[in-house]
Design an enzyme around this catalytic site. Structure first.
Site, PDB file in Angstrom:
ATOM      1  N   TYR A  18      14.852  29.603  25.073  1.00 30.76           N
ATOM      2  CA  TYR A  18      14.831  29.699  23.603  1.00 30.76           C
ATOM      3  C   TYR A  18      15.981  28.921  22.985  1.00 30.76           C
ATOM      4  CZ  TYR A  18      10.788  32.662  23.606  1.00 30.76           C
ATOM      5  OH  TYR A  18       9.488  33.111  23.762  1.00 30.76           O
ATOM      6  N   ASN A  24       3.946  29.664  13.337  1.00 30.77           N
ATOM      7  CA  ASN A  24       5.101  28.897  13.841  1.00 30.77           C
ATOM      8  C   ASN A  24       6.400  29.639  13.560  1.00 30.77           C
ATOM      9  OD1 ASN A  24       3.126  27.113  14.433  1.00 30.77           O
ATOM     10  ND2 ASN A  24       3.615  25.662  12.802  1.00 30.77           N
ATOM     11  N   VAL A  25       7.329  29.466  14.472  1.00 32.09           N
ATOM     12  CA  VAL A  25       8.597  30.201  14.385  1.00 32.09           C
ATOM     13  C   VAL A  25       9.740  29.223  14.115  1.00 32.09           C
ATOM     14  CG1 VAL A  25       7.784  32.048  15.918  1.00 32.09           C
ATOM     15  CG2 VAL A  25       8.911  30.050  16.923  1.00 32.09           C
ATOM     16  N   HIS A  61       4.456  35.377  13.583  1.00 28.88           N
ATOM     17  CA  HIS A  61       5.009  35.540  14.941  1.00 28.88           C
ATOM     18  C   HIS A  61       6.535  35.542  14.946  1.00 28.88           C
ATOM     19  CE1 HIS A  61       1.002  34.066  16.952  1.00 28.88           C
ATOM     20  NE2 HIS A  61       0.965  35.326  16.592  1.00 28.88           N
ATOM     21  N   THR A  77      -4.213  24.854  14.517  1.00 21.66           N
ATOM     22  CA  THR A  77      -4.194  25.995  15.447  1.00 21.66           C
ATOM     23  C   THR A  77      -5.432  25.976  16.326  1.00 21.66           C
ATOM     24  OG1 THR A  77      -4.161  28.424  15.641  1.00 21.66           O
ATOM     25  CG2 THR A  77      -5.165  27.536  13.632  1.00 21.66           C
ATOM     26  N   SER A  78      -5.268  26.398  17.589  1.00 23.14           N
ATOM     27  CA  SER A  78      -6.409  26.445  18.498  1.00 23.14           C
ATOM     28  C   SER A  78      -7.261  27.682  18.239  1.00 23.14           C
ATOM     29  CB  SER A  78      -5.926  26.438  19.950  1.00 23.14           C
ATOM     30  OG  SER A  78      -5.063  27.536  20.161  1.00 23.14           O
TER      31      SER A  78
HETATM   32  P1  OAD Z   1      -1.897  25.749  20.221  1.00 20.84           P
HETATM   33  O1  OAD Z   1      -1.002  24.924  21.069  1.00 20.84           O
HETATM   34  O2  OAD Z   1      -2.749  26.761  20.888  1.00 20.84           O
HETATM   35  O3  OAD Z   1      -2.865  24.802  19.380  1.00 20.84           O
HETATM   36  C1  OAD Z   1      -2.365  23.702  18.651  1.00 20.84           C
HETATM   37  C2  OAD Z   1      -3.528  23.033  17.965  1.00 20.84           C
HETATM   38  O4  OAD Z   1      -3.003  21.994  17.138  1.00 20.84           O
HETATM   39  C3  OAD Z   1      -4.527  22.355  18.912  1.00 20.84           C
HETATM   40  O5  OAD Z   1      -5.845  22.820  18.607  1.00 20.84           O
HETATM   41  C4  OAD Z   1      -4.380  20.857  18.621  1.00 20.84           C
HETATM   42  O6  OAD Z   1      -5.624  20.167  18.689  1.00 20.84           O
HETATM   43  C5  OAD Z   1      -3.875  20.894  17.183  1.00 20.84           C
HETATM   44  N1  OAD Z   1      -3.094  19.714  16.772  1.00 20.84           N
HETATM   45  C6  OAD Z   1      -2.332  18.875  17.519  1.00 20.84           C
HETATM   46  N2  OAD Z   1      -1.757  17.922  16.774  1.00 20.84           N
HETATM   47  C7  OAD Z   1      -2.161  18.152  15.503  1.00 20.84           C
HETATM   48  C8  OAD Z   1      -1.909  17.534  14.237  1.00 20.84           C
HETATM   49  N3  OAD Z   1      -1.106  16.464  14.133  1.00 20.84           N
HETATM   50  N4  OAD Z   1      -2.494  18.051  13.128  1.00 20.84           N
HETATM   51  C9  OAD Z   1      -3.309  19.140  13.211  1.00 20.84           C
HETATM   52  N5  OAD Z   1      -3.581  19.772  14.361  1.00 20.84           N
HETATM   53  C10 OAD Z   1      -3.019  19.291  15.493  1.00 20.84           C
HETATM   54  O7  OAD Z   1      -0.973  26.431  19.091  1.00 20.84           O
HETATM   55  P2  OAD Z   1      -1.256  27.708  18.185  1.00 20.84           P
HETATM   56  O8  OAD Z   1      -2.686  27.794  17.804  1.00 20.84           O
HETATM   57  O9  OAD Z   1      -0.230  27.687  17.115  1.00 20.84           O
HETATM   58  O10 OAD Z   1       2.443  32.474  20.083  1.00 20.84           O
HETATM   59  O11 OAD Z   1      -0.909  28.868  19.176  1.00 20.84           O
HETATM   60  C11 OAD Z   1      -0.920  30.187  18.700  1.00 20.84           C
HETATM   61  C12 OAD Z   1       0.177  30.985  19.346  1.00 20.84           C
HETATM   62  O12 OAD Z   1       0.109  30.828  20.776  1.00 20.84           O
HETATM   63  C13 OAD Z   1       1.593  30.516  19.037  1.00 20.84           C
HETATM   64  O13 OAD Z   1       2.076  31.031  17.814  1.00 20.84           O
HETATM   65  C14 OAD Z   1       2.373  31.048  20.194  1.00 20.84           C
HETATM   66  C15 OAD Z   1       1.449  30.631  21.310  1.00 20.84           C
HETATM   67  O14 OAD Z   1       1.568  31.321  22.490  1.00 20.84           O
HETATM   68  C16 OAD Z   1       3.566  33.126  20.402  1.00 20.84           C
HETATM   69  O15 OAD Z   1       4.573  32.550  20.795  1.00 20.84           O
HETATM   70  C17 OAD Z   1       3.455  34.597  20.210  1.00 20.84           C
END
Ligand code: OAD
Length: 244
Positions: A71, A106-107, A123, A190-191
């Site tokens: 971290y 996002n953090v 989060h 977000t995925s």
């Molecule tokens: P992910 O890494 O799961 O997904 C990121 C998404 O962003 C993917 O679908 C990419 O295709 C997309 N992406 C990449 N570049 C991009 C861009 N320039 N513009 C738009 N989209 C883009 O991340 P999160 O969905 O945020 O939790 O993950 C959710 C949670 O899982 C996080 O908050 C974290 C993680 O484990 C904790 O830490 C509790």
């Protein structure tokens, strides 16, 4: 050949009509600032690091030194990063629509640094330290590998939500209330794999909102509108079109 980002007219019309816009962001919004996402195959953090070791209470108790090293590394990385065009355009949207609720997974503080001071931190926040035992916020001593709570002597931990932990109650209530009230809901970068955040889109859809996904590699999970562009391209373009 680069694709031209065209914002569909029905989306612009819905945004012009909406009394309340709710936006959920994920790691993809910070990707263009150089902050790695979590799940992308090549550079996602979970491709190189084990979330069970680094993002669970059990992992922390097992090896708090390792967790703190990771971290601290992430804190340095995001402290050096700058908000990008997507963060800035989302902050601008607040002065264009009657009501904007921004919920971020996002953090990294980048939304706040771009001017979105009301962002709901679903989060938690990477830059907050709090005691693992008594939950009091503290200030980690950089000299200590595992900093200690000044009040009870317990181990301090980063103030992020780990797997298996509850979302902060206020963040949860405000986010779901916004999702059920908004006219347009956007999931950006977000995925949509992590609950309960991913469920916000379902609540918005069930309440009649137009749902929109902005992602260059879309999840295509029943959103009404999908813009397969980077956030830093699509959102400034939306702001530009709404401003005309
Ligand atoms: P992910 O890494 O799961 O997904 C990121 C998404 O962003 C993917 O679908 C990419 O295709 C997309 N992406 C990449 N570049 C991009 C861009 N320039 N513009 C738009 N989209 C883009 O991340 P999160 O969905 O945020 O939790 O993950 C959710 C949670 O899982 C996080 O908050 C974290 C993680 O484990 C904790 O830490 C509790």
């Amino acid at each position: 050949m680069t694709k031209t980002c065209v914002i569909p007219e029905p989306l612009l019309a819905a945004l012009r009509d909406a009394q309340h816009l709710c936006i959920l962001t994920g790691a993809g919004v910070s990707a263009e600032s150089g902050v790695p996402t979590f799940r992308e195959a090549q550079d996602g953090l979970w491709a190189d690091y084990d979330p069970l070791q680094l993002a669970t209470p059990e992992g922390f108790l097992d090896n708090p030194e390792l967790v703190w090293r990771w971290y601290r590394w992430r804190r340095e990385l995001v402290a050096k990063a700058q908000p990008n065009a997507a963060h800035i355009a989302i902050a601008e949207l607040a002065s264009i629509v009657p009501q904007l609720t921004l919920v971020t997974q996002n953090v990294d503080n980048l939304h706040q640094r771009a001017g979105s001071h009301q962002a709901i931190e679903f989060h938690g926040n990477l830059f907050i330290d709090r005691c693992f035992d008594c939950a009091l916020e503290g200030s980690a001593d950089p000299q200590q590998d595992v900093p200690r709570c000044e009040s009870c002597g317990g181990k301090l931990r980063p103030g992020v939500v780990w797997f298996g932990e509850a979302i902060p109650e206020d963040a949860m209530n405000q986010s779901f209330a916004a999702a059920s009230d908004c006219g347009v809901f956007m999931a950006i970068g977000t995925s949509s794999l992590v609950q309960p955040a991913a469920g916000l889109a379902d609540v918005a859809a069930a309440s009649g909102a137009l749902t929109v996904e902005i992602n260059p590699d879309p999840v295509r999970r029943g959103f009404d509108v999908v813009l397969d562009f980077e956030a830093g391209t699509a959102i400034p373009h939306i702001v530009d079109m709404l401003g005309r």
